[in-house]
Write an enzyme that holds these catalytic residues in place. Sequence first.
Site, PDB file in Angstrom:
ATOM      1  N   PHE A  95      -0.148  10.458  -7.594  1.00 19.01           N
ATOM      2  CA  PHE A  95      -0.217   9.020  -7.403  1.00 19.01           C
ATOM      3  C   PHE A  95      -1.065   8.340  -8.459  1.00 19.01           C
ATOM      4  O   PHE A  95      -1.184   7.141  -8.454  1.00 19.01           O
ATOM      5  CB  PHE A  95      -0.776   8.686  -6.009  1.00 19.01           C
ATOM      6  CG  PHE A  95      -0.013   9.381  -4.894  1.00 19.01           C
ATOM      7  CD1 PHE A  95       1.347   9.443  -4.921  1.00 19.01           C
ATOM      8  CD2 PHE A  95      -0.690   9.991  -3.850  1.00 19.01           C
ATOM      9  CE1 PHE A  95       2.063  10.072  -3.920  1.00 19.01           C
ATOM     10  CE2 PHE A  95      -0.007  10.612  -2.833  1.00 19.01           C
ATOM     11  CZ  PHE A  95       1.376  10.662  -2.865  1.00 19.01           C
ATOM     12  N   GLY A 148       0.821  -1.210   0.000  1.00 21.53           N
ATOM     13  CA  GLY A 148       0.000   0.000   0.000  1.00 21.53           C
ATOM     14  C   GLY A 148       0.850   1.253   0.000  1.00 21.53           C
ATOM     15  O   GLY A 148       0.522   2.245  -0.657  1.00 21.53           O
ATOM     16  N   TRP A 178       2.247   1.641  -3.453  1.00 27.12           N
ATOM     17  CA  TRP A 178       1.213   2.108  -4.369  1.00 27.12           C
ATOM     18  C   TRP A 178       1.215   3.633  -4.452  1.00 27.12           C
ATOM     19  O   TRP A 178       0.944   4.210  -5.507  1.00 27.12           O
ATOM     20  CB  TRP A 178      -0.153   1.611  -3.889  1.00 27.12           C
ATOM     21  CG  TRP A 178      -1.321   2.151  -4.659  1.00 27.12           C
ATOM     22  CD1 TRP A 178      -1.875   1.638  -5.793  1.00 27.12           C
ATOM     23  CD2 TRP A 178      -2.091   3.329  -4.359  1.00 27.12           C
ATOM     24  NE1 TRP A 178      -2.931   2.402  -6.223  1.00 27.12           N
ATOM     25  CE2 TRP A 178      -3.080   3.453  -5.350  1.00 27.12           C
ATOM     26  CE3 TRP A 178      -2.032   4.290  -3.353  1.00 27.12           C
ATOM     27  CZ2 TRP A 178      -4.010   4.488  -5.357  1.00 27.12           C
ATOM     28  CZ3 TRP A 178      -2.959   5.323  -3.351  1.00 27.12           C
ATOM     29  CH2 TRP A 178      -3.933   5.420  -4.350  1.00 27.12           C
ATOM     30  N   HIS A 179       1.542   4.286  -3.335  1.00 27.05           N
ATOM     31  CA  HIS A 179       1.505   5.748  -3.321  1.00 27.05           C
ATOM     32  C   HIS A 179       2.605   6.377  -4.169  1.00 27.05           C
ATOM     33  O   HIS A 179       2.435   7.503  -4.659  1.00 27.05           O
ATOM     34  CB  HIS A 179       1.619   6.266  -1.881  1.00 27.05           C
ATOM     35  CG  HIS A 179       0.349   6.169  -1.104  1.00 27.05           C
ATOM     36  ND1 HIS A 179      -0.078   5.006  -0.519  1.00 27.05           N
ATOM     37  CD2 HIS A 179      -0.605   7.095  -0.819  1.00 27.05           C
ATOM     38  CE1 HIS A 179      -1.238   5.214   0.096  1.00 27.05           C
ATOM     39  NE2 HIS A 179      -1.578   6.474  -0.072  1.00 27.05           N
ATOM     40  N   GLY A 180       3.711   5.719  -4.321  1.00 24.36           N
ATOM     41  CA  GLY A 180       4.775   6.325  -5.113  1.00 24.36           C
ATOM     42  C   GLY A 180       6.010   5.452  -5.174  1.00 24.36           C
ATOM     43  O   GLY A 180       6.236   4.594  -4.310  1.00 24.36           O
TER      44      GLY A 180
END
Length: 482
Positions: free
Chosen positions: A482, A321, A324-326
């Site tokens: 994102f 997770g 996923w943001h960066g």
Amino acid sequence: MVFNSWIFAWFFLAVWIVYQGIGRRAQNLWLLLASYAFYGWWDWRFCSLLLFSTGVDYIVARLLAATSPSHRARRRALLGVSLLSNLGILGFFKYWNFFIDSAASTLGSLGLEANLPLLEVILPVGISFYTFQTIAYTVDVFRGRVEARRDLIDVALYVAYFPQLVAGPIERAQHMFHQFESPRRVDAEQLAGGAFLILTGLFKKIAVADAVAPLVQQAFTSPGDASWTTLATGILLFTIQIYGDFSGYTDIARGVSRCFGIELMRNFEQPYLSRSVTEFWRRWHVSLSTWLRDYLYIPLGGNRCGRLRTYLNLLATMLLGGLWHGASWNFVVWGGLHGVALCVHKAFREWRPLPDDGPAPARGLGVVAGLAWAAASWLLTMTLVMICWVFFRAAHLADSFAFLWGLGSIPLRAGPWVQVASSVAFPLTLVLLLDVPQRLTGRHVFVRGWVWPLRGVFYAFLVLVMCLYQSDVDAPFIYFQF
């Protein structure tokens, strides 16, 4: 085209006017065309990615529907095509250079020269959001939870629906298809509620998030050289900024969509009033946390495979997770810290079971002890959240550690504390002005029950504060990256 711009206001008005005079299927087609125009405003070439994802998952879903459940190998192969296509695109555009850089650094530390191919890859806006959304569709069809749709327009609209295309919420197919397939006539109550959500979203973005952005930037530009007062003010204001920015976007998205008679899920439920990290993730970015739970944590085994495996599943889910943001080790650390905190809290609850928002563990000690426990739980949760935000906001890991090191030099004099409090008090008050009534009433559109004069005064106050605190700095929505 961003929500807090005049071009979007005119775009939304034009789309809405035409929308009111046509039938359901024409409405869906019109919203689909508007969604591609909205997305193409940034770069029309990336519309091809939307088309590709839509086409692949439409075909995969139809083939899954036509394949008997007894043909498990074929069904898994079809699902694999969807996952490989979507995650392949996401991985290339978002993580190619990150993994190449990491591999080169690792080889360099071993004394090996690496000439690995770096590419100038432009990150398509919103790709993480619509990729997760379209994956959810094919997985739900595979699981038998959603019927594969024959109508390509509805599927394409589900992927590209412009109010939530760029930064969510990450919607589920069943929720959206039910609304796309039903006749829609927008009434006065929906318009009023939508307008209020749009107003509060703009208020959070303009009067709160953008207003504090310069002080946040000052603190994170060179944290190694900044004073404790600058750093403390910076992290407190960033905590406010990211909430105002992201929840503001979600409010506008929900308000715009409500004006079309389509309801989007709540993505924020006053997360900064949480008293545990578990409760925080039930209230912060709800669409992502539930997506990670349903499509990653549970398939990994969830809590069904023993205590150690449960903790490993939690940690893996939060690490992914974070990634996923960066494409940055900062986000991996951010997700990892939250994963560890969730494991610790889960272990504590197993040792002493209590609801997250329930009474104090020592109930017999009375109300004072209960309030003290609640305050301590809230303070501990927010301290953890803010420490993690340092890794989320800083440009590099070295900057994150320098920031935390500077925060560790806590002053014993009252002056710096007063200065920090004076800088944070007003934006915090503006956030609580909305969050507390929403929490107490359980309604995001809490003013709808007020008498007209009181509502008018409240609306006027929001508009006045926006006008007074509007910043000249161009601050795009944080989650656009994102």
